[in-house]
Design an enzyme around this catalytic site. Sequence first.
Site, PDB file in Angstrom:
ATOM      1  N   THR A  34    -101.955  50.922 -65.880  1.00  0.00           N
ATOM      2  CA  THR A  34    -103.800  50.719 -66.505  1.00  0.00           C
ATOM      3  C   THR A  34    -104.531  50.764 -65.488  1.00  0.00           C
ATOM      4  OG1 THR A  34    -101.991  50.090 -68.217  1.00  0.00           O
ATOM      5  CG2 THR A  34    -104.667  49.320 -68.192  1.00  0.00           C
ATOM      6  N   CYS A  35    -104.668  49.742 -64.810  1.00  0.00           N
ATOM      7  CA  CYS A  35    -105.916  49.205 -63.711  1.00  0.00           C
ATOM      8  C   CYS A  35    -106.099  50.396 -62.907  1.00  0.00           C
ATOM      9  CB  CYS A  35    -105.700  48.485 -62.662  1.00  0.00           C
ATOM     10  SG  CYS A  35    -106.848  47.790 -61.350  1.00  0.00           S
ATOM     11  N   ILE A 179    -112.467  44.754 -74.435  1.00  0.00           N
ATOM     12  CA  ILE A 179    -112.970  46.211 -74.037  1.00  0.00           C
ATOM     13  C   ILE A 179    -113.047  46.295 -75.195  1.00  0.00           C
ATOM     14  CG2 ILE A 179    -111.567  47.944 -74.841  1.00  0.00           C
ATOM     15  CD1 ILE A 179    -108.146  46.990 -73.644  1.00  0.00           C
ATOM     16  N   ASP A 302     -98.355  42.390 -67.436  1.00  0.00           N
ATOM     17  CA  ASP A 302     -98.329  42.555 -68.979  1.00  0.00           C
ATOM     18  C   ASP A 302     -97.352  42.480 -69.482  1.00  0.00           C
ATOM     19  OD1 ASP A 302    -100.886  42.591 -68.037  1.00  0.00           O
ATOM     20  OD2 ASP A 302    -101.960  44.442 -68.662  1.00  0.00           O
ATOM     21  N   ARG A 318     -95.893  40.089 -55.764  1.00  0.00           N
ATOM     22  CA  ARG A 318     -95.672  39.635 -54.182  1.00  0.00           C
ATOM     23  C   ARG A 318     -94.687  37.903 -54.574  1.00  0.00           C
ATOM     24  NH1 ARG A 318    -101.332  41.162 -52.553  1.00  0.00           N
ATOM     25  NH2 ARG A 318    -101.541  43.768 -52.582  1.00  0.00           N
ATOM     26  N   HIS A 437    -132.647  30.555 -50.981  1.00  0.00           N
ATOM     27  CA  HIS A 437    -132.877  31.273 -51.643  1.00  0.00           C
ATOM     28  C   HIS A 437    -133.858  32.321 -51.132  1.00  0.00           C
ATOM     29  CE1 HIS A 437    -136.099  30.456 -54.000  1.00  0.00           C
ATOM     30  NE2 HIS A 437    -137.750  30.333 -53.495  1.00  0.00           N
TER      31      HIS A 437
HETATM   32  P1  NDP Z   1    -109.033  41.146 -76.872  1.00  0.00           P
HETATM   33  O1  NDP Z   1    -107.893  40.308 -77.167  1.00  0.00           O
HETATM   34  O2  NDP Z   1    -109.852  40.918 -75.801  1.00  0.00           O
HETATM   35  O3  NDP Z   1    -109.246  41.070 -77.895  1.00  0.00           O
HETATM   36  C1  NDP Z   1    -109.095  42.522 -79.025  1.00  0.00           C
HETATM   37  C2  NDP Z   1    -109.437  42.094 -80.488  1.00  0.00           C
HETATM   38  O4  NDP Z   1    -109.492  42.877 -81.596  1.00  0.00           O
HETATM   39  C3  NDP Z   1    -110.931  40.535 -81.021  1.00  0.00           C
HETATM   40  O5  NDP Z   1    -112.026  40.503 -81.154  1.00  0.00           O
HETATM   41  C4  NDP Z   1    -109.821  40.413 -81.444  1.00  0.00           C
HETATM   42  O6  NDP Z   1    -109.518  39.358 -83.093  1.00  0.00           O
HETATM   43  C5  NDP Z   1    -109.639  42.140 -82.849  1.00  0.00           C
HETATM   44  N1  NDP Z   1    -108.707  42.381 -83.729  1.00  0.00           N
HETATM   45  C6  NDP Z   1    -106.535  42.324 -83.243  1.00  0.00           C
HETATM   46  N2  NDP Z   1    -106.807  42.823 -83.925  1.00  0.00           N
HETATM   47  C7  NDP Z   1    -107.047  43.618 -85.351  1.00  0.00           C
HETATM   48  C8  NDP Z   1    -107.266  43.882 -86.697  1.00  0.00           C
HETATM   49  N3  NDP Z   1    -106.020  44.265 -86.699  1.00  0.00           N
HETATM   50  N4  NDP Z   1    -109.017  44.511 -86.995  1.00  0.00           N
HETATM   51  C9  NDP Z   1    -110.162  43.950 -86.696  1.00  0.00           C
HETATM   52  N5  NDP Z   1    -110.108  43.532 -85.000  1.00  0.00           N
HETATM   53  C10 NDP Z   1    -108.564  42.568 -84.292  1.00  0.00           C
HETATM   54  O7  NDP Z   1    -107.472  42.512 -76.061  1.00  0.00           O
HETATM   55  P2  NDP Z   1    -108.282  43.479 -75.816  1.00  0.00           P
HETATM   56  O8  NDP Z   1    -107.978  45.060 -75.988  1.00  0.00           O
HETATM   57  O9  NDP Z   1    -110.089  43.383 -75.521  1.00  0.00           O
HETATM   58  O10 NDP Z   1    -108.352  43.965 -74.357  1.00  0.00           O
HETATM   59  C11 NDP Z   1    -107.047  43.510 -73.621  1.00  0.00           C
HETATM   60  C12 NDP Z   1    -106.395  42.294 -72.584  1.00  0.00           C
HETATM   61  O11 NDP Z   1    -106.892  43.600 -71.653  1.00  0.00           O
HETATM   62  C13 NDP Z   1    -107.457  41.506 -72.483  1.00  0.00           C
HETATM   63  O12 NDP Z   1    -107.244  39.552 -73.570  1.00  0.00           O
HETATM   64  C14 NDP Z   1    -107.728  41.504 -70.796  1.00  0.00           C
HETATM   65  O13 NDP Z   1    -105.853  40.574 -70.904  1.00  0.00           O
HETATM   66  C15 NDP Z   1    -107.197  42.821 -70.427  1.00  0.00           C
HETATM   67  N6  NDP Z   1    -108.393  43.346 -70.389  1.00  0.00           N
HETATM   68  C16 NDP Z   1    -109.430  42.117 -68.748  1.00  0.00           C
HETATM   69  C17 NDP Z   1    -110.768  42.875 -68.826  1.00  0.00           C
HETATM   70  C18 NDP Z   1    -111.154  42.492 -67.447  1.00  0.00           C
HETATM   71  O14 NDP Z   1    -110.441  42.346 -66.783  1.00  0.00           O
HETATM   72  N7  NDP Z   1    -112.847  42.500 -67.223  1.00  0.00           N
HETATM   73  C19 NDP Z   1    -111.044  44.209 -68.918  1.00  0.00           C
HETATM   74  C20 NDP Z   1    -110.093  44.389 -70.373  1.00  0.00           C
HETATM   75  C21 NDP Z   1    -109.043  43.912 -70.642  1.00  0.00           C
HETATM   76  P3  NDP Z   1    -109.794  38.053 -82.796  1.00  0.00           P
HETATM   77  O15 NDP Z   1    -110.667  37.465 -81.556  1.00  0.00           O
HETATM   78  O16 NDP Z   1    -110.735  37.743 -84.467  1.00  0.00           O
HETATM   79  O17 NDP Z   1    -108.615  37.960 -82.814  1.00  0.00           O
END
Ligand code: NDP
Length: 449
Positions: A34-35, A179, A302, A318, A437
């Site tokens: 994925t990364c 995301i 994951d 690791r 600064h």
């Molecule tokens: P997240 O868990 O961060 O966000 C999922 C979002 O989708 C939440 O807002 C959630 O709402 C919403 N949701 C879930 N199910 C539904 C539904 N059925 N209908 C409508 N809304 C819904 O997941 P992501 O997919 O964004 O990312 C997954 C993981 O990947 C992250 O937790 C992180 O660990 C990793 N990641 C890390 C990044 C980084 O380090 N910069 C970048 C991208 C991913 P609610 O909050 O209400 O549950």
Amino acid sequence: MVIGAGSGGLAAAKRAASHGARVAVVEGDRVGGTCVIRGCVPKKLLVYGSAYQHLLADAPSYGWSVGPAQCAPSKLLAAVRAEVDRLNGLHIGFLERAGVELVTGWGRFLDAHHLEVVGRDGSSDGSRRILCGERLLIATGGRPHRPSIPGAELGWVSDDMFLLEGLPQRVLIVGGGFIACEFACILRGLGVEVDQFVRGDHLLRGFDRELSAAVHEGMEADGITIHFAQTLTAITGKPGELIATTCQGRAEPCGGVLLATGRQPFLSGLNLAAAGVGVDGGRIPVDAAQCTNVPHIFAVGDVTDRINLTPVAVDEGRAFADSIYGGRARQVDHDLVASAVFSQPELATVGLSEEEAIARFGSDGIRLYRTRFRSMAQALPQRGPRCLLKLVVEVASDRVLGCHMVGEHAAEIIQMAAIAIGMGATKADFDRTMALHPTVAEEFVTMPQ
Ligand code: NDP
């Protein structure tokens, strides 16, 4: 035998080989996971690409004449794909040099020591192999979750974004997490009209609320329309010409829908039952040594669904290899893991949020320090989001429990702050540090007592 050539699997395989183990990695998709292939790396390149929008907007304030500037997203997307191809090749080379055998195909447990590996298309043809491992490491990562609404298959998940040849005029995004926010900003920066549908009442649930509000403010100022307490209930139409129905019954025409509604461990096809590996709530539970309920089968990253971040998977891989093959028993510290959301403005954080600190120490048990300001880079353009820097401090010990930031270079700054927080730095330690600064980060060491 490692199943999955993503961040965790690659790190474990190379480290185990360096300790003298004979190692094979089984991978059905591209090496890198994925990364490298459909996550952090291509995403960050798209962030850089889209951020030029802000630089170009600011340039005239610094005396530059910039003619009408236009981005060709198709060129950017193709360039990012080429870079991913290069990295994919590099990682294959790293495996070769480490003496790790790469077995291409999807792995399926036959029993607790044997894996059947079938060709990429899933057919049990001539490419079928049976492999035997003394120890096995499951590092198959996660996959985007598609909500079960009619027409969900017409929407994109994050994987699909990296395969696009161009971008439509208008995109709807479902979700308020990492995301969703990152892609909302990328797409907006590349000129796309973006509407984001968030089922809750704020972005980035789980992060400090004040930080989430600062990101929200910046995203809206950039022209992203965010609809709280709303979601999509159906998608119809054909690719490129979709109609999404909102929970309020509105029909929203758009060129694409991104379903950024979370990720799930990727277990399908592994046939874990044949190996006796336990699954709980769709994830593989492991102990502090990354061991599953079967003593010679381990899991990292994951697929264990704890902290789903690349550096965590790498460290787990690791630590597993060092402990089992290197004679150096080591456990991963899952506390105080810094994280960043590459939204625009960027958010980064380490330690406890204000809400978490209050829950643990009570509101009288913590002190908050915060500052909001427009950075010097914006002094001439007089636009752009204001930075937010925030410290959460325990009253009794003066220890900094949380260090948070929204604004330019937030991730780079918090990466370094994480060292101090991990060492137990106090507010007095921060204050004793001479400021550098003029910088944004100096505000962390000049917040009045
Ligand atoms: P997240 O868990 O961060 O966000 C999922 C979002 O989708 C939440 O807002 C959630 O709402 C919403 N949701 C879930 N199910 C539904 C539904 N059925 N209908 C409508 N809304 C819904 O997941 P992501 O997919 O964004 O990312 C997954 C993981 O990947 C992250 O937790 C992180 O660990 C990793 N990641 C890390 C990044 C980084 O380090 N910069 C970048 C991208 C991913 P609610 O909050 O209400 O549950």
